[in-house]
Design a protein around this motif. Structure first.
Motif, PDB file in Angstrom:
ATOM      1  N   GLU A  18      94.994  -2.487  62.975  1.00  0.00           N
ATOM      2  CA  GLU A  18      94.486  -2.453  64.349  1.00  0.00           C
ATOM      3  C   GLU A  18      93.393  -3.498  64.554  1.00  0.00           C
ATOM      4  OE1 GLU A  18      94.492   0.241  62.332  1.00  0.00           O
ATOM      5  OE2 GLU A  18      96.124   1.423  63.150  1.00  0.00           O
ATOM      6  N   LEU A  19      92.515  -3.633  63.574  1.00  0.00           N
ATOM      7  CA  LEU A  19      91.436  -4.617  63.674  1.00  0.00           C
ATOM      8  C   LEU A  19      91.996  -6.030  63.585  1.00  0.00           C
ATOM      9  CD1 LEU A  19      88.484  -5.350  63.882  1.00  0.00           C
ATOM     10  CD2 LEU A  19      88.280  -5.016  61.412  1.00  0.00           C
ATOM     11  N   ASP A  20      92.956  -6.229  62.720  1.00  0.00           N
ATOM     12  CA  ASP A  20      93.610  -7.527  62.590  1.00  0.00           C
ATOM     13  C   ASP A  20      94.235  -7.955  63.927  1.00  0.00           C
ATOM     14  OD1 ASP A  20      93.699  -9.374  60.556  1.00  0.00           O
ATOM     15  OD2 ASP A  20      95.656  -8.748  59.827  1.00  0.00           O
ATOM     16  N   THR A  21      94.913  -7.019  64.580  1.00  0.00           N
ATOM     17  CA  THR A  21      95.531  -7.298  65.879  1.00  0.00           C
ATOM     18  C   THR A  21      94.472  -7.628  66.923  1.00  0.00           C
ATOM     19  OG1 THR A  21      97.364  -5.825  65.345  1.00  0.00           O
ATOM     20  CG2 THR A  21      97.035  -6.334  67.669  1.00  0.00           C
ATOM     21  N   LEU A  22      93.403  -6.850  66.953  1.00  0.00           N
ATOM     22  CA  LEU A  22      92.319  -7.106  67.905  1.00  0.00           C
ATOM     23  C   LEU A  22      91.723  -8.492  67.690  1.00  0.00           C
ATOM     24  CD1 LEU A  22      90.194  -6.156  70.040  1.00  0.00           C
ATOM     25  CD2 LEU A  22      88.822  -5.438  68.072  1.00  0.00           C
ATOM     26  N   LEU A  23      91.480  -8.854  66.453  1.00  0.00           N
ATOM     27  CA  LEU A  23      90.896 -10.162  66.151  1.00  0.00           C
ATOM     28  C   LEU A  23      91.828 -11.292  66.584  1.00  0.00           C
ATOM     29  CD1 LEU A  23      89.398  -9.378  62.645  1.00  0.00           C
ATOM     30  CD2 LEU A  23      88.133  -9.717  64.777  1.00  0.00           C
ATOM     31  N   VAL A  53      87.335 -19.549  61.902  1.00  0.00           N
ATOM     32  CA  VAL A  53      86.377 -18.696  61.192  1.00  0.00           C
ATOM     33  C   VAL A  53      87.027 -17.384  60.774  1.00  0.00           C
ATOM     34  CG1 VAL A  53      84.261 -17.357  61.493  1.00  0.00           C
ATOM     35  CG2 VAL A  53      84.332 -19.727  62.220  1.00  0.00           C
ATOM     36  N   LEU A  54      87.811 -16.782  61.639  1.00  0.00           N
ATOM     37  CA  LEU A  54      88.480 -15.532  61.293  1.00  0.00           C
ATOM     38  C   LEU A  54      89.472 -15.725  60.152  1.00  0.00           C
ATOM     39  CD1 LEU A  54      89.109 -14.017  64.833  1.00  0.00           C
ATOM     40  CD2 LEU A  54      87.464 -13.235  63.113  1.00  0.00           C
ATOM     41  N   THR A  55      90.201 -16.811  60.166  1.00  0.00           N
ATOM     42  CA  THR A  55      91.140 -17.104  59.078  1.00  0.00           C
ATOM     43  C   THR A  55      90.387 -17.224  57.760  1.00  0.00           C
ATOM     44  OG1 THR A  55      92.661 -18.224  60.568  1.00  0.00           O
ATOM     45  CG2 THR A  55      92.852 -18.758  58.224  1.00  0.00           C
ATOM     46  N   GLN A  56      89.273 -17.917  57.777  1.00  0.00           N
ATOM     47  CA  GLN A  56      88.488 -18.085  56.559  1.00  0.00           C
ATOM     48  C   GLN A  56      87.897 -16.762  56.078  1.00  0.00           C
ATOM     49  OE1 GLN A  56      85.746 -21.142  57.744  1.00  0.00           O
ATOM     50  NE2 GLN A  56      87.258 -22.763  57.470  1.00  0.00           N
TER      51      GLN A  56
END
Length: 70
Positions: A18-23, A53-56
């Motif tokens: 869920e957090l991954d989707t939100l991000l 930044v999120l990918t890293q």
């Protein structure tokens, strides 16, 4: 968004779906512009700093400069 970024910084557990989707939605959707003026995001990658930044943060082992700080 602040809480989501803090969670990535503070917790080593896998990121919940869920957090991954939100991000992902925040980084690439209409809300991405909300964080556009944040200087460190622009330094990371001028076109899409938040996504970079999120990918890293999600894959610190893939980035030597992050892995070396642990």
């Amino acid at each position: 968004m602040s809480a989501a970024l803090a969670r990535l910084c503070l917790v080593d557990d896998p990121v919940p779906t869920e957090l991954d989707t939100l991000l992902d939605q925040t980084a690439t959707g209409p809300l991405a512009g909300l964080l556009a003026p944040v200087p460190w995001l622009l330094d990371a990658h001028p076109e899409n700093g938040l996504h970079t930044v999120l990918t890293q943060m999600r894959n610190p082992d893939d980035y030597a400069w992050i892995a070396s700080t642990y």
